[in-house]
Write a protein that holds these residues in place. Sequence first.
Motif, PDB file in Angstrom:
ATOM      1  N   GLY A   1      27.544  57.373  26.886  1.00  9.98           N
ATOM      2  CA  GLY A   1      26.246  57.985  26.608  1.00  9.98           C
ATOM      3  C   GLY A   1      26.186  58.506  25.175  1.00  9.98           C
ATOM      4  O   GLY A   1      27.201  58.580  24.488  1.00  9.98           O
ATOM      5  N   GLY A   2      24.975  58.846  24.740  1.00 12.34           N
ATOM      6  CA  GLY A   2      24.821  59.476  23.429  1.00 12.34           C
ATOM      7  C   GLY A   2      25.043  58.567  22.239  1.00 12.34           C
ATOM      8  O   GLY A   2      25.317  59.018  21.135  1.00 12.34           O
ATOM      9  N   VAL A   3      24.926  57.259  22.441  1.00 11.22           N
ATOM     10  CA  VAL A   3      25.176  56.321  21.340  1.00 11.22           C
ATOM     11  C   VAL A   3      23.887  55.862  20.643  1.00 11.22           C
ATOM     12  O   VAL A   3      23.946  55.152  19.639  1.00 11.22           O
ATOM     13  CB  VAL A   3      25.966  55.070  21.810  1.00 11.22           C
ATOM     14  N   GLY A   4      22.740  56.283  21.192  1.00 13.66           N
ATOM     15  CA  GLY A   4      21.480  55.961  20.524  1.00 13.66           C
ATOM     16  C   GLY A   4      20.522  55.074  21.305  1.00 13.66           C
ATOM     17  O   GLY A   4      19.558  54.560  20.732  1.00 13.66           O
ATOM     18  N   LYS A   5      20.734  54.921  22.616  1.00 10.25           N
ATOM     19  CA  LYS A   5      19.852  54.055  23.423  1.00 10.25           C
ATOM     20  C   LYS A   5      18.389  54.488  23.363  1.00 10.25           C
ATOM     21  O   LYS A   5      17.507  53.673  23.145  1.00 10.25           O
ATOM     22  CB  LYS A   5      20.256  54.073  24.904  1.00 10.25           C
ATOM     23  N   SER A   6      18.151  55.778  23.598  1.00  8.28           N
ATOM     24  CA  SER A   6      16.757  56.227  23.692  1.00  8.28           C
ATOM     25  C   SER A   6      16.055  56.159  22.339  1.00  8.28           C
ATOM     26  O   SER A   6      14.888  55.774  22.264  1.00  8.28           O
ATOM     27  CB  SER A   6      16.687  57.645  24.260  1.00  8.28           C
ATOM     28  N   ASN A   7      16.788  56.493  21.285  1.00 13.74           N
ATOM     29  CA  ASN A   7      16.198  56.361  19.949  1.00 13.74           C
ATOM     30  C   ASN A   7      15.964  54.904  19.597  1.00 13.74           C
ATOM     31  O   ASN A   7      14.954  54.557  18.985  1.00 13.74           O
ATOM     32  CB  ASN A   7      17.100  57.027  18.903  1.00 13.74           C
ATOM     33  N   PHE A   8      16.875  54.044  20.002  1.00 12.65           N
ATOM     34  CA  PHE A   8      16.664  52.608  19.787  1.00 12.65           C
ATOM     35  C   PHE A   8      15.419  52.158  20.552  1.00 12.65           C
ATOM     36  O   PHE A   8      14.544  51.499  19.991  1.00 12.65           O
ATOM     37  CB  PHE A   8      17.884  51.787  20.229  1.00 12.65           C
TER      38      PHE A   8
ATOM     39  N   SER B   1      24.942  47.260  16.843  1.00 11.93           N
ATOM     40  CA  SER B   1      25.958  48.184  16.362  1.00 11.93           C
ATOM     41  C   SER B   1      25.233  49.334  15.660  1.00 11.93           C
ATOM     42  O   SER B   1      24.588  49.132  14.634  1.00 11.93           O
ATOM     43  CB  SER B   1      26.879  47.431  15.396  1.00 11.93           C
ATOM     44  N   ASN B   2      25.343  50.533  16.232  1.00 15.73           N
ATOM     45  CA  ASN B   2      24.564  51.672  15.732  1.00 15.73           C
ATOM     46  C   ASN B   2      25.451  52.672  15.003  1.00 15.73           C
ATOM     47  O   ASN B   2      26.642  52.747  15.249  1.00 15.73           O
ATOM     48  CB  ASN B   2      23.859  52.348  16.914  1.00 15.73           C
ATOM     49  N   ARG B   3      24.818  53.447  14.135  1.00 20.80           N
ATOM     50  CA  ARG B   3      25.478  54.525  13.379  1.00 20.80           C
ATOM     51  C   ARG B   3      26.602  54.005  12.498  1.00 20.80           C
ATOM     52  O   ARG B   3      27.646  54.637  12.365  1.00 20.80           O
ATOM     53  CB  ARG B   3      25.998  55.610  14.319  1.00 20.80           C
ATOM     54  N   VAL B   4      26.385  52.839  11.913  1.00 22.69           N
ATOM     55  CA  VAL B   4      27.396  52.267  11.027  1.00 22.69           C
ATOM     56  C   VAL B   4      27.344  53.015   9.693  1.00 22.69           C
ATOM     57  O   VAL B   4      26.287  53.077   9.069  1.00 22.69           O
ATOM     58  CB  VAL B   4      27.125  50.755  10.802  1.00 22.69           C
TER      59      VAL B   4
ATOM     60  N   LEU C   1      22.625  49.003  12.719  1.00 24.77           N
ATOM     61  CA  LEU C   1      21.746  50.090  12.290  1.00 24.77           C
ATOM     62  C   LEU C   1      22.631  51.141  11.619  1.00 24.77           C
ATOM     63  O   LEU C   1      23.647  51.550  12.179  1.00 24.77           O
ATOM     64  CB  LEU C   1      21.013  50.709  13.478  1.00 24.77           C
ATOM     65  N   PRO C   2      22.254  51.576  10.436  1.00 22.41           N
ATOM     66  CA  PRO C   2      23.117  52.511   9.714  1.00 22.41           C
ATOM     67  C   PRO C   2      23.066  53.926  10.289  1.00 22.41           C
ATOM     68  O   PRO C   2      22.110  54.284  10.975  1.00 22.41           O
ATOM     69  CB  PRO C   2      22.517  52.497   8.302  1.00 22.41           C
ATOM     70  N   GLU C   3      24.093  54.687  10.017  1.00 21.14           N
ATOM     71  CA  GLU C   3      24.051  56.134  10.239  1.00 21.14           C
ATOM     72  C   GLU C   3      23.026  56.669   9.241  1.00 21.14           C
ATOM     73  O   GLU C   3      23.131  56.406   8.050  1.00 21.14           O
ATOM     74  CB  GLU C   3      25.438  56.726   9.960  1.00 21.14           C
ATOM     75  N   ASP C   4      21.995  57.350   9.728  1.00 15.18           N
ATOM     76  CA  ASP C   4      20.926  57.758   8.817  1.00 15.18           C
ATOM     77  C   ASP C   4      20.351  59.104   9.250  1.00 15.18           C
ATOM     78  O   ASP C   4      19.946  59.268  10.412  1.00 15.18           O
ATOM     79  CB  ASP C   4      19.823  56.675   8.846  1.00 15.18           C
ATOM     80  N   PRO C   5      20.314  60.087   8.339  1.00 15.04           N
ATOM     81  CA  PRO C   5      19.793  61.410   8.702  1.00 15.04           C
ATOM     82  C   PRO C   5      18.323  61.398   9.136  1.00 15.04           C
ATOM     83  O   PRO C   5      17.864  62.357   9.768  1.00 15.04           O
ATOM     84  CB  PRO C   5      19.989  62.240   7.421  1.00 15.04           C
ATOM     85  N   VAL C   6      17.585  60.353   8.833  1.00 13.84           N
ATOM     86  CA  VAL C   6      16.176  60.333   9.255  1.00 13.84           C
ATOM     87  C   VAL C   6      16.055  60.304  10.784  1.00 13.84           C
ATOM     88  O   VAL C   6      15.049  60.738  11.343  1.00 13.84           O
ATOM     89  CB  VAL C   6      15.354  59.158   8.644  1.00 13.84           C
ATOM     90  N   VAL C   7      17.105  59.807  11.461  1.00 13.03           N
ATOM     91  CA  VAL C   7      17.056  59.760  12.933  1.00 13.03           C
ATOM     92  C   VAL C   7      16.985  61.186  13.474  1.00 13.03           C
ATOM     93  O   VAL C   7      16.105  61.517  14.281  1.00 13.03           O
ATOM     94  CB  VAL C   7      18.280  59.013  13.517  1.00 13.03           C
ATOM     95  N   HIS C   8      17.879  62.032  13.000  1.00 10.04           N
ATOM     96  CA  HIS C   8      17.904  63.428  13.433  1.00 10.04           C
ATOM     97  C   HIS C   8      16.591  64.133  13.072  1.00 10.04           C
ATOM     98  O   HIS C   8      16.010  64.861  13.894  1.00 10.04           O
ATOM     99  CB  HIS C   8      19.101  64.123  12.779  1.00 10.04           C
ATOM    100  N   LYS C   9      16.108  63.898  11.861  1.00  8.69           N
ATOM    101  CA  LYS C   9      14.849  64.525  11.431  1.00  8.69           C
ATOM    102  C   LYS C   9      13.700  64.114  12.342  1.00  8.69           C
ATOM    103  O   LYS C   9      12.854  64.929  12.717  1.00  8.69           O
ATOM    104  CB  LYS C   9      14.513  64.122   9.986  1.00  8.69           C
TER     105      LYS C   9
ATOM    106  N   PRO D   1      15.963  52.663   5.139  1.00  9.50           N
ATOM    107  CA  PRO D   1      16.729  51.433   5.417  1.00  9.50           C
ATOM    108  C   PRO D   1      16.832  51.136   6.913  1.00  9.50           C
ATOM    109  O   PRO D   1      16.726  49.979   7.335  1.00  9.50           O
ATOM    110  CB  PRO D   1      18.112  51.741   4.829  1.00  9.50           C
ATOM    111  N   ILE D   2      16.994  52.191   7.743  1.00  9.07           N
ATOM    112  CA  ILE D   2      17.130  51.952   9.185  1.00  9.07           C
ATOM    113  C   ILE D   2      15.841  51.357   9.779  1.00  9.07           C
ATOM    114  O   ILE D   2      15.880  50.537  10.694  1.00  9.07           O
ATOM    115  CB  ILE D   2      17.558  53.247   9.933  1.00  9.07           C
ATOM    116  N   THR D   3      14.699  51.761   9.217  1.00  7.06           N
ATOM    117  CA  THR D   3      13.413  51.216   9.679  1.00  7.06           C
ATOM    118  C   THR D   3      13.341  49.719   9.380  1.00  7.06           C
ATOM    119  O   THR D   3      12.918  48.914  10.216  1.00  7.06           O
ATOM    120  CB  THR D   3      12.244  51.961   9.005  1.00  7.06           C
TER     121      THR D   3
END
Length: 288
Positions: free
Chosen positions: A30-37, A190-193, A224-232, A248-250
Amino acid sequence: MRDQAETLRLKMLKSQGELSKSIAIISGKGGVGKSNFSTNFAYALLSKGKKVLIIDMDIGMGNIHILLGATPQYSLKDYLHGTKEIDEIVNTAPRGLTFISGGSGLDSVMEWSAEMFERLIRAFEHLQQAYDFILFDMGAGATQSSIELIVAVDEIIVISTTEPTSITDAYSMMKFICLQDADKSFSIVSNRVSKYDDGNDAITRLQYAMRKFLGKETKLLGFLPEDPVVHKAVLAQEPFLLLFPNAPITKRMMAIAETFVSPSSSDGFKTGEGFLGKLRSLFTKGRG
Ligand SMILES: Nc1ncnc2c1ncn2[C@@H]1O[C@H](COP(=O)(O)OP(=O)(O)O)[C@@H](O)[C@H]1O
Ligand SMILES: [Mg+2]
């Protein structure tokens, strides 16, 4: 008698060519980014002119509605329990995205009864005529009910970070699904690279294990890169795709979505008949 009528109904649906493509978004850990994806992928498909529905299958612990900044009154729980009809639980988020909430309240983590499964099938028969894509944001872990659903969908997208724990759990999950249905195929995101790790290396090892031990080729959909915009975006309760259109992630997310809408995409995207047929046969096989 009833079976024949149903088969006919499915055939008719197919000949109209108006069925949606069903996609399950899964992970081992869990917590790997499914819902945000799921939410951002949905907006990417929407921006390409597709009609999209997200169903939050994390029943009782759903958070799609939180990511969308919505407070829906009813959830999938209400429909499965028979207190609400399907149209009453479909909600609209900004820009015309539609979603079904998983609801909150831990009490309801459950296996579905035969009646609930039948209701679920009926809901999909109805919904698949209205959408191009139905995305299932799956909860963590593998219950019997969630595996039945995953085995029935047209496509499975596996989200994994590059951490070894995430990779091994993704492998275990795919292995578990293959044991239920050896024909299932998987696409990996592959997320949070981060720029410090070699995302490609981790995925190559995962693909190697799939090939060697399960005899399966797995497709890499993208990084998908590790990107602070996800948290924001999570804090703002809006998809990053809308809040940060130039991040870039967009751009990566739009590229992934493009592979699903371009005419050359695998087997075309009207394959819902297979999905319902499979759900039905699993349902009859598993429950007699
Ligand atoms: N590409 C990313 N870059 C940075 N943070 C991310 C990224 N993807 C996910 N996250 C963070 O990881 C957390 C968990 O994501 P979530 O989509 O809720 O995972 P899951 O649905 O798999 O449990 C989120 O709070 C988000 O901030
Ligand atoms: Mg989630």
